[in-house]
Design a protein around this motif. Structure first.
Motif, PDB file in Angstrom:
ATOM      1  N   HIS A 216      13.480   1.438 -10.903  1.00 53.18           N
ATOM      2  CA  HIS A 216      12.573   2.494 -10.449  1.00 53.18           C
ATOM      3  C   HIS A 216      11.471   2.792 -11.461  1.00 53.18           C
ATOM      4  N   HIS A 217      11.780   2.781 -12.747  1.00 53.82           N
ATOM      5  CA  HIS A 217      10.754   3.128 -13.729  1.00 53.82           C
ATOM      6  C   HIS A 217       9.679   2.047 -13.846  1.00 53.82           C
ATOM      7  N   LEU A 218       9.929   0.880 -13.218  1.00 56.48           N
ATOM      8  CA  LEU A 218       8.941  -0.194 -13.209  1.00 56.48           C
ATOM      9  C   LEU A 218       8.424  -0.477 -11.801  1.00 56.48           C
ATOM     10  N   ARG A 219       8.579   0.492 -10.885  1.00 55.45           N
ATOM     11  CA  ARG A 219       8.186   0.233  -9.504  1.00 55.45           C
ATOM     12  C   ARG A 219       6.675   0.063  -9.346  1.00 55.45           C
ATOM     13  N   LEU A 220       5.872   0.486 -10.328  1.00 58.19           N
ATOM     14  CA  LEU A 220       4.429   0.262 -10.280  1.00 58.19           C
ATOM     15  C   LEU A 220       4.039  -1.105 -10.826  1.00 58.19           C
ATOM     16  N   ASN A 221       5.011  -1.940 -11.119  1.00 58.92           N
ATOM     17  CA  ASN A 221       4.747  -3.290 -11.614  1.00 58.92           C
ATOM     18  C   ASN A 221       4.665  -4.235 -10.414  1.00 58.92           C
ATOM     19  N   SER A 222       3.461  -4.505  -9.983  1.00 57.50           N
ATOM     20  CA  SER A 222       3.236  -5.305  -8.781  1.00 57.50           C
ATOM     21  C   SER A 222       3.530  -6.778  -9.053  1.00 57.50           C
ATOM     22  N   ILE A 223       4.419  -7.356  -8.265  1.00 59.58           N
ATOM     23  CA  ILE A 223       4.794  -8.764  -8.413  1.00 59.58           C
ATOM     24  C   ILE A 223       3.734  -9.617  -7.739  1.00 59.58           C
ATOM     25  N   ARG A 224       3.050 -10.469  -8.515  1.00 51.20           N
ATOM     26  CA  ARG A 224       1.898 -11.190  -7.969  1.00 51.20           C
ATOM     27  C   ARG A 224       2.056 -12.701  -7.950  1.00 51.20           C
ATOM     28  N   HIS A 225       2.522 -13.295  -9.041  1.00 53.94           N
ATOM     29  CA  HIS A 225       2.498 -14.753  -9.129  1.00 53.94           C
ATOM     30  C   HIS A 225       3.843 -15.300  -9.562  1.00 53.94           C
ATOM     31  N   LEU A 226       4.102 -16.546  -9.137  1.00 57.62           N
ATOM     32  CA  LEU A 226       5.401 -17.162  -9.323  1.00 57.62           C
ATOM     33  C   LEU A 226       5.258 -18.568  -9.887  1.00 57.62           C
ATOM     34  N   ALA A 227       6.245 -18.972 -10.658  1.00 57.48           N
ATOM     35  CA  ALA A 227       6.439 -20.362 -11.033  1.00 57.48           C
ATOM     36  C   ALA A 227       7.922 -20.650 -10.887  1.00 57.48           C
ATOM     37  N   VAL A 228       8.254 -21.860 -10.485  1.00 56.14           N
ATOM     38  CA  VAL A 228       9.644 -22.205 -10.218  1.00 56.14           C
ATOM     39  C   VAL A 228      10.044 -23.371 -11.108  1.00 56.14           C
ATOM     40  N   GLY A 229      11.118 -23.185 -11.870  1.00 55.10           N
ATOM     41  CA  GLY A 229      11.663 -24.251 -12.686  1.00 55.10           C
ATOM     42  C   GLY A 229      12.611 -25.115 -11.876  1.00 55.10           C
ATOM     43  N   SER A 230      13.025 -26.218 -12.452  1.00 56.39           N
ATOM     44  CA  SER A 230      13.866 -27.159 -11.720  1.00 56.39           C
ATOM     45  C   SER A 230      15.320 -26.729 -11.653  1.00 56.39           C
TER      46      SER A 230
END
Length: 367
Positions: A216-230
């Motif tokens: 909850h204290h990080l709910r303003l942290n908008s998740i935008r980009h991803l990278a996927v490892g093997s």
């Protein structure tokens, strides 16, 4: 919510039954990277770059571009408009020419990212159903001129990035949590209630398999980009919607089945120097280190996946980043293409007479 599109196409795709009459990436002499740019004369373009950073081709875009998705088999990519744009350009990367243009359906706009199914039969695009604020994944038939087949729910609001997981059947989706509407431009309409998440979705029927939210204290942290490892670890780059000086973490890791994110930690002054904004994220080719960029903070930071303090490299307006053989390649808003080793020491740099936009898209895995 599932759509009525034909799920048999998806099942055939992951089974690898589709064959292509065209030559593949290796035979094409295609570029190693794609990026959107703005030239000094104000024109927006998609450019192909070689591993040495040299220009291979450039194609005019109708307006500002953002990122692209590379076809897994044939030398083709789809470049997307920056949010809230409605165009996507299908590009022949071997010949450096546009093939066709896709348009978002009425009531939808693109978020700038997309991903292909395992064998390239389908294209998935992150979209906003802006009258309701619901996130959607558009489904397009890449075997028949990218005809629109339908859509499924993204699992949240504001789906920005999407990546195919190594199992070939699951999509990881960065639901940023921020509601917008084209009438309001890029205004953020729901900061008081925003809830970003990382969702895993089975696109054949729209099943939401798993959802992970910041505490909850990080709910303003908008998740935008991803990278996927093997292995497959997902690296998540975030953009803090509070005070940029708060020094909140902007990189997190997740593996399916884990109950929470694992946050990349650093001294507060290093996090604050990123100005609350991670623009891109990439694993190195070993999958043991991940880097994020901040054009607002003029920084690249890289962590070992197992933890520890990050390495830091300072570069004004740096944002695009992808892995190469020795570490990463980064691009900036001043035309720079820079080689970085795994500890973020710059080893080579060239400069173009244009400004690179947010992302650098690697075609390495398709060669």
């Amino acid at each position: 919510m599932a759509s009525c599109w034909d799920r048999r196409r998806f099942l055939a795709s992951v089974a690898g039954t589709v064959t292509w009459p065209t030559h593949g990436w290796a035979a094409a002499g295609a570029p190693d990277f794609l990026a959107a740019t703005r030239d000094l004369d104000g024109w927006y373009r998609l450019v192909g770059l070689g591993a040495d950073g040299d220009l291979r081709f450039q194609i005019d875009l109708p307006s500002r571009g953002h990122a692209a998705a590379a076809h897994p088999n044939r030398p083709e990519a789809v470049a997307f408009a920056r949010r809230p744009g409605v165009f996507a350009l299908v590009v022949d990367c071997a010949e450096g020419r546009a093939l066709s243009t896709l348009e978002a359906p009425p009531g939808r706009h693109f978020y700038g990212h997309g991903a292909f199914s395992a064998d390239g039969a389908l294209l998935f695009t992150t979209e906003n159903a802006f009258e309701t604020g619901q996130g959607r994944l558009g489904v397009w038939d890449a075997t028949s001129g990218y005809a629109r087949l339908g859509e499924v729910a993204s699992g949240g609001i504001g789906p920005h990035d999407v990546r195919l997981m190594p199992d070939g059947r699951t999509l990881a989706i960065a639901n940023g949590g921020i509601r917008t509407h084209p009438r309001s431009g890029r205004e953020k309409l729901n900061l008081a209630t925003m809830r970003p998440n990382l969702s895993y979705v089975r696109p054949d029927d729209g099943t939401l398999l798993e959802t992970i939210e910041p505490p909850h204290h990080l709910r303003l942290n908008s998740i935008r980009h991803l990278a996927v490892g093997s292995d497959p670890t997902v690296a998540v780059a975030l953009q803090w919607q509070g005070d940029p000086a708060d020094g909140m973490p902007l990189l997190a890791f997740h593996r399916r089945g884990d109950a929470a994110f694992r946050w990349a930690e650093a001294p507060a002054h290093l996090l604050a120097a990123m100005s609350g904004y991670a623009g891109s994220v990439a694993f190195d080719r070993s999958g043991t280190r991940a880097a994020i960029t901040s054009p607002r903070g003029g920084r690249v930071m890289a962590w070992d996946v197992v933890g520890g303090n990050p390495d830091v490299w300072v570069r004004p307006d740096v944002c695009g980043i992808v892995a190469d053989d020795t570490g990463w390649i980064a691009t900036d808003g001043h035309g720079g293409v820079i080689s970085l080793d795994r500890r973020l020491t710059a080893t080579k740099a060239i400069r173009h007479e244009s400004a690179f936009d947010n992302h650098l898209v690697s075609l390495h895995k398709h060669s």
